[in-house]
Design a protein around this motif. Structure first.
Motif, PDB file in Angstrom:
ATOM      1  N   MET A   1       0.838  -1.185   0.000  1.00 21.57           N
ATOM      2  CA  MET A   1       0.000   0.000   0.000  1.00 21.57           C
ATOM      3  C   MET A   1       0.886   1.252   0.000  1.00 21.57           C
ATOM      4  O   MET A   1       1.847   1.335   0.739  1.00 21.57           O
ATOM      5  CB  MET A   1      -0.902  -0.003   1.238  1.00 21.57           C
ATOM      6  CG  MET A   1      -1.787   1.217   1.306  1.00 21.57           C
ATOM      7  SD  MET A   1      -2.769   1.409   2.809  1.00 21.57           S
ATOM      8  CE  MET A   1      -4.001   0.151   2.598  1.00 21.57           C
ATOM      9  N   CYS A  18     -12.386   8.043  -8.189  1.00 24.94           N
ATOM     10  CA  CYS A  18     -10.983   7.699  -7.962  1.00 24.94           C
ATOM     11  C   CYS A  18     -10.757   7.361  -6.487  1.00 24.94           C
ATOM     12  O   CYS A  18     -10.190   6.324  -6.152  1.00 24.94           O
ATOM     13  CB  CYS A  18     -10.111   8.894  -8.341  1.00 24.94           C
ATOM     14  SG  CYS A  18      -8.841   8.542  -9.534  1.00 24.94           S
ATOM     15  N   ILE A  22      -9.801   3.631  -4.974  1.00 24.06           N
ATOM     16  CA  ILE A  22      -8.494   3.528  -4.313  1.00 24.06           C
ATOM     17  C   ILE A  22      -8.651   3.063  -2.869  1.00 24.06           C
ATOM     18  O   ILE A  22      -7.919   2.193  -2.404  1.00 24.06           O
ATOM     19  CB  ILE A  22      -7.730   4.875  -4.407  1.00 24.06           C
ATOM     20  CG1 ILE A  22      -7.289   5.100  -5.861  1.00 24.06           C
ATOM     21  CG2 ILE A  22      -6.535   4.899  -3.463  1.00 24.06           C
ATOM     22  CD1 ILE A  22      -6.869   6.517  -6.173  1.00 24.06           C
ATOM     23  N   ALA A  25      -9.768  -0.629  -2.756  1.00 21.68           N
ATOM     24  CA  ALA A  25      -8.688  -1.549  -3.137  1.00 21.68           C
ATOM     25  C   ALA A  25      -7.501  -1.495  -2.160  1.00 21.68           C
ATOM     26  O   ALA A  25      -6.508  -2.186  -2.368  1.00 21.68           O
ATOM     27  CB  ALA A  25      -8.211  -1.226  -4.544  1.00 21.68           C
ATOM     28  N   SER A  26      -7.607  -0.654  -1.118  1.00 20.73           N
ATOM     29  CA  SER A  26      -6.498  -0.451  -0.168  1.00 20.73           C
ATOM     30  C   SER A  26      -5.188  -0.160  -0.909  1.00 20.73           C
ATOM     31  O   SER A  26      -4.155  -0.743  -0.625  1.00 20.73           O
ATOM     32  CB  SER A  26      -6.331  -1.684   0.726  1.00 20.73           C
ATOM     33  OG  SER A  26      -7.492  -1.911   1.457  1.00 20.73           O
ATOM     34  N   PHE A  27      -5.278   0.747  -1.856  1.00 25.32           N
ATOM     35  CA  PHE A  27      -4.135   1.078  -2.704  1.00 25.32           C
ATOM     36  C   PHE A  27      -3.246   2.157  -2.077  1.00 25.32           C
ATOM     37  O   PHE A  27      -2.048   2.190  -2.291  1.00 25.32           O
ATOM     38  CB  PHE A  27      -4.641   1.531  -4.078  1.00 25.32           C
ATOM     39  CG  PHE A  27      -3.578   1.712  -5.117  1.00 25.32           C
ATOM     40  CD1 PHE A  27      -2.946   0.610  -5.686  1.00 25.32           C
ATOM     41  CD2 PHE A  27      -3.203   2.980  -5.549  1.00 25.32           C
ATOM     42  CE1 PHE A  27      -1.960   0.787  -6.652  1.00 25.32           C
ATOM     43  CE2 PHE A  27      -2.223   3.153  -6.515  1.00 25.32           C
ATOM     44  CZ  PHE A  27      -1.605   2.045  -7.061  1.00 25.32           C
ATOM     45  N   SER A  28      -3.853   3.067  -1.301  1.00 22.05           N
ATOM     46  CA  SER A  28      -3.100   4.159  -0.685  1.00 22.05           C
ATOM     47  C   SER A  28      -3.758   4.566   0.629  1.00 22.05           C
ATOM     48  O   SER A  28      -4.984   4.531   0.756  1.00 22.05           O
ATOM     49  CB  SER A  28      -3.054   5.358  -1.630  1.00 22.05           C
ATOM     50  OG  SER A  28      -2.350   6.424  -1.041  1.00 22.05           O
ATOM     51  N   SER A 125     -10.575  -1.237 -10.055  1.00 20.72           N
ATOM     52  CA  SER A 125      -9.792  -2.046  -9.119  1.00 20.72           C
ATOM     53  C   SER A 125      -8.838  -2.969  -9.881  1.00 20.72           C
ATOM     54  O   SER A 125      -7.719  -3.226  -9.429  1.00 20.72           O
ATOM     55  CB  SER A 125     -10.711  -2.841  -8.189  1.00 20.72           C
ATOM     56  OG  SER A 125     -11.637  -3.574  -8.923  1.00 20.72           O
ATOM     57  N   LEU A 128      -5.824  -0.978 -10.629  1.00 19.36           N
ATOM     58  CA  LEU A 128      -4.986  -0.801  -9.442  1.00 19.36           C
ATOM     59  C   LEU A 128      -4.195  -2.074  -9.130  1.00 19.36           C
ATOM     60  O   LEU A 128      -3.046  -1.990  -8.719  1.00 19.36           O
ATOM     61  CB  LEU A 128      -5.829  -0.378  -8.244  1.00 19.36           C
ATOM     62  CG  LEU A 128      -6.471   1.011  -8.358  1.00 19.36           C
ATOM     63  CD1 LEU A 128      -7.337   1.307  -7.138  1.00 19.36           C
ATOM     64  CD2 LEU A 128      -5.436   2.102  -8.554  1.00 19.36           C
ATOM     65  N   GLU A 129      -4.786  -3.239  -9.353  1.00 16.67           N
ATOM     66  CA  GLU A 129      -4.063  -4.495  -9.157  1.00 16.67           C
ATOM     67  C   GLU A 129      -2.877  -4.571 -10.124  1.00 16.67           C
ATOM     68  O   GLU A 129      -1.784  -4.940  -9.739  1.00 16.67           O
ATOM     69  CB  GLU A 129      -4.991  -5.711  -9.380  1.00 16.67           C
ATOM     70  CG  GLU A 129      -5.822  -6.075  -8.186  1.00 16.67           C
ATOM     71  CD  GLU A 129      -5.006  -6.329  -6.925  1.00 16.67           C
ATOM     72  OE1 GLU A 129      -4.014  -7.086  -6.965  1.00 16.67           O
ATOM     73  OE2 GLU A 129      -5.355  -5.746  -5.884  1.00 16.67           O
ATOM     74  N   LYS A 132      -0.228  -2.213  -8.835  1.00 16.98           N
ATOM     75  CA  LYS A 132       0.468  -2.753  -7.653  1.00 16.98           C
ATOM     76  C   LYS A 132       1.605  -3.652  -8.098  1.00 16.98           C
ATOM     77  O   LYS A 132       2.713  -3.592  -7.556  1.00 16.98           O
ATOM     78  CB  LYS A 132      -0.499  -3.567  -6.779  1.00 16.98           C
ATOM     79  CG  LYS A 132      -1.328  -2.752  -5.834  1.00 16.98           C
ATOM     80  CD  LYS A 132      -2.212  -3.665  -4.988  1.00 16.98           C
ATOM     81  CE  LYS A 132      -3.232  -2.886  -4.218  1.00 16.98           C
ATOM     82  NZ  LYS A 132      -4.160  -3.737  -3.475  1.00 16.98           N
TER      83      LYS A 132
END
Length: 135
Positions: A1, A18, A22, A25-28, A125, A128-129, A132
Motif C-alpha cells: 500500500m 478515484c 483507491i 482496493a487499499s491502494f493508498s 480495481s 490498481l491491481e 500494484k
C-alpha cells in the motif's frame, strides 16, 4: 500500500470515483486531489518549503494525471514537473489517466521519464491491481 497519492482532474465525479476505488482496493493510505495542473504545482511548491523546515514531510509516491483540464492541462503540468525546479520530486511516478486513447498522446507520454503508464478512464480495481504489480 502506498502512503500517499495525488489525483489531478477537473471533474469532481472522476475525483470522487478515484477516491472510492483507491480506498476500496487499499491502494493508498492518503489521497490528495487537485483540480488542474497549476493547483498540483502549487501543492508541490508548498511541499518544497515545508521540507526545508520539516525534512520528514511526506509527498505523493504516485500521481494520477488527467490531460485535458482548464487553467493548466496535464502536458503543461508534466513540462513544469519535469524541470529542475521540481527535481527533488523526480522519483514520483505518474500515471496518465485520460478519456482519449490517442496514439500520439501515448507516444508523447513516453517522452516524460516520470510517466510509467497511460491508462483509460475510469480507474478500476483491476487497473490498481495491475499497478500494484508494476510498482
Amino acid at each position: 500500500m502506498l502512503e500517499q497519492i495525488l489525483c489531478v482532474d477537473d471533474d469532481p465525479i472522476t475525483l470522487m470515483l478515484c477516491k472510492k476505488v483507491i480506498v476500496k482496493a487499499s491502494f493508498s493510505k492518503e489521497i490528495i486531489t487537485s483540480q488542474n495542473g497549476e493547483e498540483a504545482l502549487q501543492y508541490f511548491n508548498t511541499l518544497k518549503y515545508a521540507n526545508t523546515e520539516h525534512p520528514t514531510k511526506k509527498h505523493p509516491q504516485l500521481i494520477f494525471l488527467d490531460l485535458n483540464m482548464p487553467v493548466m492541462g496535464g502536458w503543461e503540468f508534466l513540462d513544469h514537473f519535469n524541470s529542475l525546479e521540481f527535481s527533488e520530486f523526480k522519483n514520483i511516478k505518474v500515471i496518465v489517466l485520460s478519456s482519449t486513447i490517442d496514439p500520439e498522446d501515448i507516444e508523447k507520454s513516453k517522452t516524460y521519464p516520470m510517466v510509467i503508464d497511460f491508462l483509460s478512464k475510469p480507474i478500476t480495481s483491476t487497473m490498481l491491481e495491475y499497478l500494484k504489480n508494476k510498482l
